[in-house]
Design a protein around this motif. Sequence first.
Motif, PDB file in Angstrom:
ATOM      1  N   GLN A  90      24.804  92.534  -2.176  1.00 15.15           N
ATOM      2  CA  GLN A  90      25.812  91.344  -1.957  1.00 15.15           C
ATOM      3  C   GLN A  90      25.503  89.894  -2.509  1.00 15.15           C
ATOM      4  O   GLN A  90      26.698  89.104  -2.535  1.00 15.15           O
ATOM      5  N   GLN A 146      31.506  89.247  -8.338  1.00 10.10           N
ATOM      6  CA  GLN A 146      31.290  90.605  -8.069  1.00 10.10           C
ATOM      7  C   GLN A 146      31.657  91.597  -9.177  1.00 10.10           C
ATOM      8  O   GLN A 146      30.872  92.421  -9.409  1.00 10.10           O
ATOM      9  N   GLU A 165      28.381  96.230   0.373  1.00  5.37           N
ATOM     10  CA  GLU A 165      29.520  95.420   0.903  1.00  5.37           C
ATOM     11  C   GLU A 165      30.214  94.607  -0.051  1.00  5.37           C
ATOM     12  O   GLU A 165      30.060  93.301  -0.230  1.00  5.37           O
ATOM     13  N   ALA A 168      32.585  91.441   1.016  1.00  9.38           N
ATOM     14  CA  ALA A 168      32.124  91.061   2.107  1.00  9.38           C
ATOM     15  C   ALA A 168      32.697  89.395   2.083  1.00  9.38           C
ATOM     16  O   ALA A 168      33.101  88.722   3.085  1.00  9.38           O
ATOM     17  N   THR A 197      30.643  99.375   3.815  1.00  2.00           N
ATOM     18  CA  THR A 197      31.269  98.196   4.430  1.00  2.00           C
ATOM     19  C   THR A 197      31.423  98.380   5.933  1.00  2.00           C
ATOM     20  O   THR A 197      31.334  99.427   6.468  1.00  2.00           O
TER      21      THR A 197
END
Length: 334
Positions: A90, A146, A165, A168, A197
């Motif tokens: 994450q 990401q 995730e 997120a 998720t």
Amino acid sequence: MLNATPLFELRTVTKSYGKQTAVAPLSLSLQAGEIFGLLGASGAGKSTLLRLAANLINPDAGEVWMEGVKLELPSDMLIPGHPDIKIVHQDYHLSAMLSVRENIRYALRYYEKDYRDARIEELLALCQLQNQAEQPIKLLSGGEKQRTAIAQALAEEARVLLLDEPFAHLDLPNNRRLAETIRNIVTETQAACIFVTHHAADALSLAQRLGVLKQGSLVQTGTPEEIYQHPANAYVAGLCGEANVLDRAWIAQYFANQPWHEMPENKVLIRPEALALFKRPAAGRVEAQVERCIFEGSRYRVNVRLAEEMLVAYHSIALAEGRKIHLSPKNRPA
């Protein structure tokens, strides 16, 4: 036709921390080019399961297999993990002061320059980062960070991509762009991808197969459509979207012989989109009262009271709170 040997498998893996079971006996297999989503509430065991899949921690029991070969336990390795399995966390694990290109280059630092440079350009294109290649990570959006983390993870041509995730911290445009990037990557590389998720919309829209995790156990697996339309229980129904879970005998008083989805304990599932709201009475409609009407962009979410029960339905226009409304099942296509 699926290959006889899955690309990646978890075989009856378990993991506990003291008396707390993080992952109950659980099996999962993926083919090349498959995207598998794991949907679960916070504390369901998603991150622990992802670390088991990455071969970063020992299972208490069970095995991890890659292309028909059982993987060595992390505790027996100098560096836990597997070169063909990459996990994107994450928090991205990127160097904030370095550029996108430099972060990817770092993952390829032991390769010859010609190959390294060609691979970087390939990854920039694959992850739609050509325009951000020279920007430092600290100046990027969440979606760009990401995609950079995914590019870095794929630098050594991973066979299995694990995403913790991934949506997120993203706004809607970046969310959709990342989802399209993941689809393209998996199709082009024929890697197997697992993402976890707690957001149903992300799981339903991206996964080709979906698993619902509760207290470390996979309570249901199937296509997103199967799980949304035919959930195994009320927990799955509610986790995957808005759900009216009602007593079968009670709802039959108002709408007999309807093909509602049967649930355990004499319950039925009625999704809000399966109900129609009308201003006027007619045969097959029952009177209810609008308790609340909430604008959600493309529709209104309407709470209606039918006798002692509160139901949720969707409607195209606003309805005044307190007014009478007439409710019926929507006609289903043949």
